[in-house]
Design a protein around this motif. Structure first.
Motif, PDB file in Angstrom:
ATOM      1  N   ALA A 165       1.214  -1.019   0.125  1.00 46.24           N
ATOM      2  CA  ALA A 165       0.063   0.005   0.094  1.00 46.24           C
ATOM      3  C   ALA A 165       1.123   1.410  -0.418  1.00 46.24           C
ATOM      4  O   ALA A 165       1.001   2.299  -0.744  1.00 46.24           O
ATOM      5  N   GLN A 166       1.553   1.498   0.690  1.00 47.62           N
ATOM      6  CA  GLN A 166       2.890   2.086   0.569  1.00 47.62           C
ATOM      7  C   GLN A 166       3.253   2.867  -0.410  1.00 47.62           C
ATOM      8  O   GLN A 166       3.804   3.288  -0.662  1.00 47.62           O
ATOM      9  N   TYR A 167       3.585   1.416  -1.006  1.00 47.67           N
ATOM     10  CA  TYR A 167       4.894   1.602  -2.261  1.00 47.67           C
ATOM     11  C   TYR A 167       3.408   2.597  -3.488  1.00 47.67           C
ATOM     12  O   TYR A 167       3.903   2.928  -3.993  1.00 47.67           O
ATOM     13  N   MET A 168       2.532   1.427  -3.655  1.00 48.25           N
ATOM     14  CA  MET A 168       0.993   2.173  -3.964  1.00 48.25           C
ATOM     15  C   MET A 168       1.021   4.124  -4.165  1.00 48.25           C
ATOM     16  O   MET A 168       1.041   4.513  -5.137  1.00 48.25           O
ATOM     17  N   LYS A 169       1.226   4.029  -2.661  1.00 44.60           N
ATOM     18  CA  LYS A 169       0.527   5.317  -2.750  1.00 44.60           C
ATOM     19  C   LYS A 169       1.483   6.427  -3.063  1.00 44.60           C
ATOM     20  O   LYS A 169       1.397   7.806  -3.321  1.00 44.60           O
ATOM     21  N   VAL A 170       3.479   6.056  -3.129  1.00 44.90           N
ATOM     22  CA  VAL A 170       4.331   7.020  -3.980  1.00 44.90           C
ATOM     23  C   VAL A 170       4.539   6.694  -5.072  1.00 44.90           C
ATOM     24  O   VAL A 170       4.493   7.225  -5.898  1.00 44.90           O
ATOM     25  N   HIS A 171       3.591   5.216  -5.464  1.00 45.92           N
ATOM     26  CA  HIS A 171       4.362   4.510  -6.623  1.00 45.92           C
ATOM     27  C   HIS A 171       3.117   4.948  -8.357  1.00 45.92           C
ATOM     28  O   HIS A 171       3.203   5.524  -9.083  1.00 45.92           O
ATOM     29  N   HIS A 172       2.005   4.833  -7.191  1.00 49.93           N
ATOM     30  CA  HIS A 172       0.973   5.012  -8.202  1.00 49.93           C
ATOM     31  C   HIS A 172      -0.325   5.543  -7.575  1.00 49.93           C
ATOM     32  O   HIS A 172      -1.270   4.881  -6.538  1.00 49.93           O
ATOM     33  N   PRO A 173       0.074   6.766  -6.847  1.00 51.83           N
ATOM     34  CA  PRO A 173      -1.428   7.073  -6.153  1.00 51.83           C
ATOM     35  C   PRO A 173      -2.759   7.450  -6.142  1.00 51.83           C
ATOM     36  O   PRO A 173      -3.404   7.220  -6.279  1.00 51.83           O
ATOM     37  N   GLU A 174      -2.635   7.242  -7.790  1.00 50.01           N
ATOM     38  CA  GLU A 174      -4.260   7.691  -8.568  1.00 50.01           C
ATOM     39  C   GLU A 174      -4.572   6.101  -7.907  1.00 50.01           C
ATOM     40  O   GLU A 174      -5.706   6.063  -8.132  1.00 50.01           O
TER      41      GLU A 174
END
Lengths: 442, 442
Positions: free
Chosen positions: A291-300
């Motif tokens: 989730a943290q990874y997506m928040k940074v790299h895939h915010p949408e």
């Protein structure tokens, strides 16, 4: 897009109202406190799309509703109303029920102290209604209203802070615990539950080869969470099953029972018989990391997975009892502070009804596919052995299993049980109080 | 303060791609759909302080990813990816597990239909990967993406809509049900659970005078929620108690066990012996009514009670087992849609640690006092008789009891059990499917 941020400005006017001299008496001050709140409007950067929770009401403390107390060199403030309501005397607090018994129908919100004194261990307050209260200073300090004291309280007794991990970290964080030690030592029990709460995974080894061996471990915590699959459950290949977990084919990454509003907190899987065939390996992935990874790299995509409610579903019959479970929640559920609170993920148990707008369907599927791919990428692979109880946080980790060859001579059998976090955190706190013996917690 | 509101504008270009003639064939169209989203910024009125949940990402549907289908005179659109993933054939959907078994590792998010046809009951799609799917039209319509269809689905099968009440409404909404009818008739069972879910309260009468009589009612739903107080619990006066409910003094309005993250959903209280003395009356209040009242008349206090996390707490020993429960939640918990989801309220079981900023303490206490006063004002008073099982939503209603005189000849005894909403809604859905027999639900 605008966000509101909440800022607080305080000014203090010190007024020493009473000073006692004596062997164990320190100086203390009753401070007149005025405070103002203001809102600062700032534009977040493009990547910062999480909701910021704000308190939108402007409050001014009255100038005379806080008591300042110096405790072990730290000046702490306590609201009068809070102090009076938390009086620990036998009239206000029931000692064996450890509960407030003060009658709110006769409680004065504008209560004020008439006399205040302090010795080395306690604060004494006589109130304008004549009632006398006494507070242990460690108890008071532990409940201090500064951010530092509040954070310390939270980490000491509320919940330990989680630490995220990926497949590379896994060998270092995957702790192993001995079955008999857990049953016989409070330290071992505490350590197991602590690791489980921080990392979301911990392994118990050397478990006796018995279908009831898991019960003794559960009893050390409290009791299992019962679901429509029973108090415990057996995982093995069942041809005409009510649940895809009872098949020998590839079991894709998932959380168990996302269709429960009260989704099982922890999954305990006792491996009684492991398949000798190739396959049957476990995969575990920490969704807090993903989730943290997506928040940074895939915010949408992160936003789509945190905002879009999905209907999780299980319909069937188990032991003659029909069930029809539905629960709506996003894949990534955030709490009021924007922290991940719960993960829901199960391809078989995601319902066919999509409760959101049609425009979000395709982008949501793309986000879902990426979430799955990232969990596969960052997930750790290993194979449990007979005698292992694999314990993991079911509302944080995804788990899966490779296909295996099921035959008469090549079986695989697990006994599973769920335990909720309410009971685990409760046991952790009891053990902490017992083992650390710190004053002021209760 | 600015809010974002989400508006959607769609334009449609109709392109009839295939028409079959025949006895049971209707015209259908594959529509090319273009859509644009735009955000409208508006300033809400001062009283509108609730958070509006928005989807903050701008998506454009591709022009060719929706299929339009005319079903019973209504033109409905379905995303290709959704249709393909919800194929109901035996390769994609496990009939006995009623679960999707399609392998996501080989799933093409950009799948497209090659051939589409429809007869009176079903839609047939052949996809560009060669796979053939068939969909029951009622099943499709029930999952339609229009707001109207989605609302219908929600109310038909997800959860019945709640109706709020106050003390004046109470005599009209307080339904009475017969113990034996509930055990012997699906209609009576459905009706009891439906009333309980809509109003949060329902009474069962004519229960046999036995400590196990409540079990048969629980078994009709599923099973109890176990807590550290046991699988069931007895409420009577206990001098050295671990819980203030076991005292004969005034029991102030509260919810049970707010310190459980998984707080018991429904409270079933079987009155075995009612005190002949004055006192011992029940008070019940619908907090959904009170919350709505506060939102309109005391919006700042409403905001404080919905935003400020409080620490709920229970520490003690029961049957030799220690517990130390803590859970942080506001008094009024809202869901993602701004609707009341859960109420937490208990003066004895509100912890002494206040997890919020010191400035909010006094205003929060004022809001808390008003909330209690409004619940007392709008609460209904009555006294259960021996043979009654009082059933109420524990995360919606406050309940309390007046003091009574406890003596050897004047006792009061209740047997209590908790059941979670997961099991109740599940049973309601099973009964609804059985009794209403509507096509397309599963």
């Amino acid at each position: 897009m605008n966000y509101n941020r909440y800022a607080r400005v305080q000014t203090h006017k010190v007024s020493v109202v009473r000073v006692r001299s004596g062997q164990h008496v320190n100086m203390f001050a009753l401070r007149l406190v005025t405070s103002a709140t203001k809102f600062a409007k700032t534009l977040p950067s493009a990547s910062c799309i999480k909701t910021i929770h704000t308190v939108n009401v402007l409050f001014k403390n009255k100038t005379d509703d806080l008591l300042s107390v110096d405790i072990r060199g730290e000046s702490l403030q306590f609201p009068y109303v809070w102090l009076r309501e938390n009086c620990q005397c036998e009239q206000c607090y029931h000692t064996s029920a450890k509960s407030r018994i003060l009658d709110w129908n006769n409680f004065d919100l504008n209560v004020k102290p008439k006399n205040v004194s302090k010795d080395q261990n306690a604060l004494q307050v006589t109130w304008n209604d004549g009632h006398a209260s006494q507070y242990n200073l460690n108890w008071l300090k532990f409940r201090g209203f500064t951010t530092e004291n509040q954070n310390k309280y939270t980490e000491t007794i509320y919940k330990p802070k989680k630490i995220t991990w990926n497949n590379e970290d896994f060998p270092k964080i995957f702790s192993k615990h001995d079955y008999n030690e857990i049953l016989n030592s409070d330290e071992a029990l505490y350590n197991w539950l602590y690791q489980l709460s921080v990392y979301g995974v911990a392994l118990i080894q050397n478990t006796p080869d018995s279908e009831t061996a898991i019960d003794a471990v559960v009893n050390k915590i409290g009791f299992t969470k019962r679901t429509h699959y029973g108090v415990k459950f057996v995982v093995r290949n069942v041809p005409n099953t009510s649940n895809v977990a009872y098949l020998s084919s590839n079991l894709q990454l998932h959380t168990d029972l996302p269709y429960y509003e009260y989704c099982p907190g922890v999954n305990l899987l006792h491996c009684l018989v492991q398949t000798a065939s190739k396959g049957g390996e476990n995969i575990l992935s920490d969704c807090h990391y993903v989730a943290q990874y997506m928040k940074v790299h895939h915010p949408e995509q992160y936003k789509l997975l945190t905002d879009t409610e999905i209907e999780w579903r299980d319909v069937g019959v188990e032991d003659g009892n029909e069930f029809f479970k539905l629960h709506r929640d996003p894949v990534i559920c955030l709490d009021r502070h924007g922290e991940v609170m719960r993960i829901n993920f199960s391809i078989p148990q995601r319902g066919s009804q999509f409760p959101g707008p049609i425009d979000l369907v395709k982008p949501w599927y793309e986000a879902h596919a990426n979430f799955l791919a990232l969990n596969q990428k960052f997930g750790a692979r290993f194979k449990t052995a007979a005698g292992d109880i694999l314990c993991f946080n079911n509302i944080r980790l995804l788990h899966g299993r490779n296909a295996y060859e099921d035959s008469e001579n090549n079986v695989r059998q697990l006994i599973g049980a769920y335990v909720d976090w309410d009971e685990i955190y409760s046991r952790l706190r009891c053990l902490k109080v017992k083992l650390k013996n710190e004053d002021g917690i209760c």
